[in-house]
Design a protein around this motif. Structure first.
Motif, PDB file in Angstrom:
ATOM      1  N   CYS A 148       0.864  -1.182   0.000  1.00  0.00           N
ATOM      2  CA  CYS A 148       0.000   0.000   0.000  1.00  0.00           C
ATOM      3  C   CYS A 148       0.902   1.233   0.000  1.00  0.00           C
ATOM      4  CB  CYS A 148      -0.928  -0.003   1.214  1.00  0.00           C
ATOM      5  SG  CYS A 148      -2.105   1.356   1.219  1.00  0.00           S
ATOM      6  N   GLU A 149       0.840   1.998  -1.073  1.00  0.00           N
ATOM      7  CA  GLU A 149       1.801   3.076  -1.280  1.00  0.00           C
ATOM      8  C   GLU A 149       1.544   4.299  -0.392  1.00  0.00           C
ATOM      9  OE1 GLU A 149       4.412   2.895  -3.104  1.00  0.00           O
ATOM     10  OE2 GLU A 149       4.078   1.213  -4.457  1.00  0.00           O
ATOM     11  N   ASP A 150       0.314   4.496   0.081  1.00  0.00           N
ATOM     12  CA  ASP A 150      -0.034   5.719   0.799  1.00  0.00           C
ATOM     13  C   ASP A 150      -0.839   5.362   2.047  1.00  0.00           C
ATOM     14  OD1 ASP A 150      -1.442   8.198   1.583  1.00  0.00           O
ATOM     15  OD2 ASP A 150      -0.608   9.007  -0.288  1.00  0.00           O
ATOM     16  N   LEU A 151      -0.431   5.895   3.177  1.00  0.00           N
ATOM     17  CA  LEU A 151      -1.123   5.602   4.432  1.00  0.00           C
ATOM     18  C   LEU A 151      -2.610   5.926   4.349  1.00  0.00           C
ATOM     19  CD1 LEU A 151      -0.928   4.729   7.411  1.00  0.00           C
ATOM     20  CD2 LEU A 151      -0.471   7.127   7.979  1.00  0.00           C
ATOM     21  N   SER A 152      -2.963   6.964   3.586  1.00  0.00           N
ATOM     22  CA  SER A 152      -4.365   7.353   3.471  1.00  0.00           C
ATOM     23  C   SER A 152      -5.209   6.268   2.796  1.00  0.00           C
ATOM     24  CB  SER A 152      -4.493   8.666   2.701  1.00  0.00           C
ATOM     25  OG  SER A 152      -4.071   8.509   1.356  1.00  0.00           O
ATOM     26  N   GLU A 153      -4.551   5.349   2.091  1.00  0.00           N
ATOM     27  CA  GLU A 153      -5.261   4.291   1.386  1.00  0.00           C
ATOM     28  C   GLU A 153      -5.226   2.962   2.138  1.00  0.00           C
ATOM     29  OE1 GLU A 153      -3.424   4.169  -2.421  1.00  0.00           O
ATOM     30  OE2 GLU A 153      -4.132   6.168  -3.008  1.00  0.00           O
ATOM     31  N   LEU A 154      -4.505   2.923   3.270  1.00  0.00           N
ATOM     32  CA  LEU A 154      -4.424   1.696   4.068  1.00  0.00           C
ATOM     33  C   LEU A 154      -5.697   1.566   4.895  1.00  0.00           C
ATOM     34  CD1 LEU A 154      -2.810  -0.733   5.081  1.00  0.00           C
ATOM     35  CD2 LEU A 154      -1.709   0.786   6.753  1.00  0.00           C
ATOM     36  N   THR A 155      -6.509   0.583   4.580  1.00  0.00           N
ATOM     37  CA  THR A 155      -7.799   0.446   5.246  1.00  0.00           C
ATOM     38  C   THR A 155      -7.655  -0.232   6.607  1.00  0.00           C
ATOM     39  OG1 THR A 155      -8.275  -1.735   4.317  1.00  0.00           O
ATOM     40  CG2 THR A 155      -8.907   0.196   2.996  1.00  0.00           C
ATOM     41  N   SER A 156      -8.634   0.018   7.446  1.00  0.00           N
ATOM     42  CA  SER A 156      -8.662  -0.651   8.745  1.00  0.00           C
ATOM     43  C   SER A 156      -8.788  -2.161   8.575  1.00  0.00           C
ATOM     44  CB  SER A 156      -9.824  -0.123   9.594  1.00  0.00           C
ATOM     45  OG  SER A 156      -9.630   1.239   9.910  1.00  0.00           O
ATOM     46  N   ASP A 157      -9.522  -2.581   7.558  1.00  0.00           N
ATOM     47  CA  ASP A 157      -9.677  -4.016   7.316  1.00  0.00           C
ATOM     48  C   ASP A 157      -8.341  -4.672   6.983  1.00  0.00           C
ATOM     49  OD1 ASP A 157     -12.370  -3.967   7.824  1.00  0.00           O
ATOM     50  OD2 ASP A 157     -12.981  -3.957   5.706  1.00  0.00           O
ATOM     51  N   GLN A 158      -7.545  -4.012   6.105  1.00  0.00           N
ATOM     52  CA  GLN A 158      -6.245  -4.594   5.775  1.00  0.00           C
ATOM     53  C   GLN A 158      -5.324  -4.575   6.989  1.00  0.00           C
ATOM     54  OE1 GLN A 158      -4.122  -3.512   2.145  1.00  0.00           O
ATOM     55  NE2 GLN A 158      -2.170  -3.531   3.285  1.00  0.00           N
ATOM     56  N   PHE A 159      -5.299  -3.459   7.714  1.00  0.00           N
ATOM     57  CA  PHE A 159      -4.439  -3.363   8.891  1.00  0.00           C
ATOM     58  C   PHE A 159      -4.806  -4.453   9.898  1.00  0.00           C
ATOM     59  CE2 PHE A 159      -2.768  -1.515  12.803  1.00  0.00           C
ATOM     60  CZ  PHE A 159      -1.550  -1.007  12.381  1.00  0.00           C
ATOM     61  N   ASP A 160      -6.111  -4.653  10.074  1.00  0.00           N
ATOM     62  CA  ASP A 160      -6.579  -5.664  11.023  1.00  0.00           C
ATOM     63  C   ASP A 160      -6.198  -7.066  10.566  1.00  0.00           C
ATOM     64  OD1 ASP A 160      -8.231  -6.462  13.362  1.00  0.00           O
ATOM     65  OD2 ASP A 160      -9.506  -7.342  11.834  1.00  0.00           O
ATOM     66  N   LYS A 161      -6.382  -7.361   9.271  1.00  0.00           N
ATOM     67  CA  LYS A 161      -6.063  -8.702   8.780  1.00  0.00           C
ATOM     68  C   LYS A 161      -4.571  -8.988   8.887  1.00  0.00           C
ATOM     69  CE  LYS A 161      -6.733 -11.979   5.038  1.00  0.00           C
ATOM     70  NZ  LYS A 161      -7.443 -12.300   3.783  1.00  0.00           N
ATOM     71  N   THR A 162      -3.752  -7.987   8.628  1.00  0.00           N
ATOM     72  CA  THR A 162      -2.304  -8.176   8.721  1.00  0.00           C
ATOM     73  C   THR A 162      -1.900  -8.494  10.150  1.00  0.00           C
ATOM     74  OG1 THR A 162      -2.000  -6.602   6.906  1.00  0.00           O
ATOM     75  CG2 THR A 162      -0.062  -7.164   8.184  1.00  0.00           C
ATOM     76  N   LEU A 163      -2.438  -7.742  11.103  1.00  0.00           N
ATOM     77  CA  LEU A 163      -2.101  -8.006  12.505  1.00  0.00           C
ATOM     78  C   LEU A 163      -2.665  -9.336  12.980  1.00  0.00           C
ATOM     79  CD1 LEU A 163      -1.227  -4.957  12.503  1.00  0.00           C
ATOM     80  CD2 LEU A 163      -1.979  -4.921  14.883  1.00  0.00           C
ATOM     81  N   ARG A 164      -3.866  -9.676  12.555  1.00  0.00           N
ATOM     82  CA  ARG A 164      -4.474 -10.931  12.997  1.00  0.00           C
ATOM     83  C   ARG A 164      -3.699 -12.133  12.460  1.00  0.00           C
ATOM     84  NH1 ARG A 164      -9.715 -10.491  15.086  1.00  0.00           N
ATOM     85  NH2 ARG A 164     -10.223 -12.607  14.400  1.00  0.00           N
ATOM     86  N   THR A 165      -3.293 -12.057  11.205  1.00  0.00           N
ATOM     87  CA  THR A 165      -2.580 -13.181  10.594  1.00  0.00           C
ATOM     88  C   THR A 165      -1.159 -13.309  11.125  1.00  0.00           C
ATOM     89  OG1 THR A 165      -3.877 -12.869   8.570  1.00  0.00           O
ATOM     90  CG2 THR A 165      -1.894 -14.219   8.411  1.00  0.00           C
TER      91      THR A 165
END
Length: 300
Positions: A148-165
């Motif tokens: 994800c090139e820009d923090l403004s485009e990093l979704t909560s869903d992706q952030f959550d899935k990355t941490l959960r996995t």
């Protein structure tokens, strides 16, 4: 004078594995080993075991491809029975690994599960213990990585899935495994060069890898008095399906890994010996350490 013994040609690490550019390619997540171009080297035709893990019982997450696949092959050739975890859609790749393990005369157990959720993650351990008849090596290797090139485009869903996995699953699986581990057992976590030198487009992934480092060191201090060792391996840029299924921007794939001092990406086969070492009694005095396998990139 008698003939002097000849010195065998030593492989040049710059060209020992694929050292050119990669074809630009994009795979649907989670990526599949059999579609990767060129194919990754997992040591299928090169790894030779010497009985260092004879009789051991191992659970490896993310074992269908990439680093997990290479580690599974090496563990089996060193004498271990292996439970393989993977995402259900990767069944074909997982069955290939199982066949390679069974060729060694050791047991392969296929355990698909989405470990980004607690109950499947914990159930995975219970199923592995039941099928293997115990557990004494745990490799927390599965990871989720999306560029994800820009923090403004990093979704909560992706952030959550990355941490959960990457983090929660490690916690759930390790906690569930602990009652089954006795002295001499080994836990090995996969961290990354990203924990030390984060790429701007991998903020969430790099964050999890730094967390894995800290979890590893803290848990190592907690479990060492019980005779259980906890360590980590920190790969650099390794050629796996993870990279072409969203892990890298498509335009970055051709030159992936070529900025390392060795000038190339690493192969999963080059990681497996580090895991074998940390799992075996040869590393009996290695606790809370991180082995860096990264082609010369700067790391502590």
């Amino acid at each position: 004078m008698p003939d002097q013994p000849t010195t065998p040609d030593l492989p040049d690490p710059r060209t020992q594995y694929h050292s050119g550019e990669f074809p630009e390619q994009t795979h649907e997540w989670p990526g599949f080993d059999h579609k990767l171009d060129p194919k990754a080297d997992h040591g299928e035709s090169t790894y030779r075991g010497s009985g260092r893990l004879l009789g051991r019982k191992a659970l490896i997450t993310g074992a269908d491809s990439g680093i997990g696949r290479a580690v599974a092959i090496a563990f089996a050739r060193e004498g271990a029975d292996v439970a393989l975890n993977y995402v259900a859609s990767e069944q074909d790749d997982a069955e290939e690994v199982a066949a390679l393990i069974e060729q060694t005369g050791h047991k392969a157990v296929l355990l698909p599960a989405d470990i980004s959720f607690e109950e499947p993650a914990r159930g995975l351990v219970r199923d592995a213990v039941s099928a293997l008849g115990g557990l004494d090596i745990l490799v927390n290797n599965a990871g989720y990585q999306q560029s994800c090139e820009d923090l403004s485009e990093l979704t909560s869903d992706q952030f959550d899935k990355t941490l959960r996995t990457n983090v929660y699953a490690m916690f759930w699986i390790t906690q569930e495994a602990l009652p089954h581990l006795s002295e001499g057992a080994s836990i090995i976590n996969t961290t990354s060069i990203q924990a030390y030198d984060p790429s701007p487009h991998l903020l969430d992934y790099a964050t999890t890898k730094a967390a894995i480092n800290n979890f590893t060191k803290g848990l190592a201090a907690q479990l060492a008095p019980k005779g259980i060792r906890v360590n980590a391996v920190a790969p650099g840029p390794i050629w796996t399906p993870l990279q072409v299924s969203g892990g890298q921007p498509p335009q970055a794939v051709p030159k992936f890994g070529q900025k390392t001092p060795l000038g190339r990406a690493g192969q999963p086969a080059e990681l497996a010996p580090a895991y074998v070492y940390l799992a075996s009694a040869e590393s009996s005095y290695v606790v809370g350490s991180t082995l860096h396998v990264n082609g010369g990139e700067t790391s502590p």
